[in-house]
Design a protein around this motif. Structure first.
Motif, PDB file in Angstrom:
ATOM      1  N   ALA A  72      -3.804   6.845   1.721  1.00  0.00           N
ATOM      2  CA  ALA A  72      -2.667   7.609   1.142  1.00  0.00           C
ATOM      3  C   ALA A  72      -1.990   6.732   0.212  1.00  0.00           C
ATOM      4  O   ALA A  72      -1.431   7.244  -0.683  1.00  0.00           O
ATOM      5  CB  ALA A  72      -1.887   8.321   2.267  1.00  0.00           C
ATOM      6  N   VAL A  73      -1.861   5.365   0.402  1.00  0.00           N
ATOM      7  CA  VAL A  73      -1.099   4.592  -0.208  1.00  0.00           C
ATOM      8  C   VAL A  73      -1.671   3.575  -0.940  1.00  0.00           C
ATOM      9  O   VAL A  73      -2.640   2.691  -0.255  1.00  0.00           O
ATOM     10  CB  VAL A  73       0.106   3.879   0.465  1.00  0.00           C
ATOM     11  N   ASP A  74      -1.209   3.125  -2.222  1.00  0.00           N
ATOM     12  CA  ASP A  74      -1.946   1.941  -2.953  1.00  0.00           C
ATOM     13  C   ASP A  74      -0.526   1.048  -3.265  1.00  0.00           C
ATOM     14  O   ASP A  74       0.499   1.508  -3.498  1.00  0.00           O
ATOM     15  CB  ASP A  74      -2.496   2.230  -4.365  1.00  0.00           C
ATOM     16  N   ALA A  75      -0.743  -0.113  -2.829  1.00  0.00           N
ATOM     17  CA  ALA A  75       0.505  -1.054  -2.893  1.00  0.00           C
ATOM     18  C   ALA A  75       0.208  -2.545  -3.528  1.00  0.00           C
ATOM     19  O   ALA A  75      -1.019  -3.104  -3.541  1.00  0.00           O
ATOM     20  CB  ALA A  75       0.811  -1.448  -1.431  1.00  0.00           C
ATOM     21  N   VAL A  76       1.088  -2.906  -4.313  1.00  0.00           N
ATOM     22  CA  VAL A  76       0.783  -4.151  -5.183  1.00  0.00           C
ATOM     23  C   VAL A  76       2.230  -5.085  -4.784  1.00  0.00           C
ATOM     24  O   VAL A  76       3.261  -4.655  -4.690  1.00  0.00           O
ATOM     25  CB  VAL A  76       0.982  -4.095  -6.430  1.00  0.00           C
ATOM     26  N   LEU A  77       1.863  -6.066  -4.204  1.00  0.00           N
ATOM     27  CA  LEU A  77       3.012  -7.295  -3.610  1.00  0.00           C
ATOM     28  C   LEU A  77       3.734  -7.768  -4.813  1.00  0.00           C
ATOM     29  O   LEU A  77       2.904  -8.346  -5.733  1.00  0.00           O
ATOM     30  CB  LEU A  77       2.772  -8.268  -2.710  1.00  0.00           C
ATOM     31  N   THR A  78       4.807  -7.371  -5.002  1.00  0.00           N
ATOM     32  CA  THR A  78       5.572  -7.952  -6.507  1.00  0.00           C
ATOM     33  C   THR A  78       6.483  -9.070  -5.875  1.00  0.00           C
ATOM     34  O   THR A  78       6.756  -9.834  -6.988  1.00  0.00           O
ATOM     35  CB  THR A  78       6.304  -6.859  -6.959  1.00  0.00           C
ATOM     36  N   GLU A  79       6.954  -9.172  -5.123  1.00  0.00           N
ATOM     37  CA  GLU A  79       7.696 -10.532  -4.323  1.00  0.00           C
ATOM     38  C   GLU A  79       7.780 -10.755  -3.050  1.00  0.00           C
ATOM     39  O   GLU A  79       7.620  -9.516  -2.141  1.00  0.00           O
ATOM     40  CB  GLU A  79       9.319 -10.123  -4.846  1.00  0.00           C
TER      41      GLU A  79
END
Length: 171
Positions: free
Chosen positions: A79-86
């Motif tokens: 359900a979720v797409d994620a990009v680590l930004t910090e």
């Protein structure tokens, strides 16, 4: 090195630092040993759910396998797409910031994280139902919500959602 190989190498390093066999980590993460072996060798792309199972079993934040990847990797789940930004670390906690996308009509239940972990979401667009699985809250555009993440929690979207997610792991 591609994403699968980088993440697999980091998983292997974390497992070996614990002194665990493939079988031990697979048992703790409730994954098949073959699946774990393929992930560690870079032969399988990791899903968000699988990485959370593994990092939770290893008792490390998700960013332990994602931090420093260039370019920043988008990890997808049901359900979720994620990009680590910090990722920020001090004496008290490790704090991760993600840009997330939740797909309309989908839901993801996340297992409990380590005690003292909290999550905070700011919804940029769409409507999300998030928080403890027993009592999720509805968060719309420009709104925010927070919950303790050391209990099972939900990410559900009634419309496509764009949001910022902050996860804070107490040390």
């Amino acid at each position: 090195m591609d994403l699968a190989a980088c993440v697999g190498s980091r998983l292997r390093e974390l497992r070996k630092a614990r002194g665990w066999s493939l079988s031990e980590l697979a048992r703790r993460a409730k994954l098949g040993k073959g699946t774990l072996s393929e992930l560690e060798s870079g032969g399988r792309n990791p899903t968000l759910e699988t990485l959370y199972c593994l990092t939770t079993a290893l008792e490390v934040p998700l960013s332990s396998v994602l931090h420093g990847l260039t370019p920043a990797a988008e990890i997808s789940g049901q359900a979720v797409d994620a990009v680590l930004t910090e990722r920020f670390e001090d004496d008290a906690a490790i704090t991760e910031t993600y840009r997330i996308r939740m797909r309309a009509g989908t839901a993801q239940e996340s297992a409990a994280h380590a005690p003292g972990t909290t999550e905070h979401i700011i919804v940029l667009a769409g409507t999300a139902h998030v928080g403890h699985t027993s009592a999720p809250m509805t968060v719309g555009p420009g709104m925010h919500g927070s919950w303790t993440a050391d209990l099972s929690h939900l990410y559900q979207a009634s419309t496509d959602v764009e949001a910022l997610l902050l996860v804070r792991y107490s040390k």
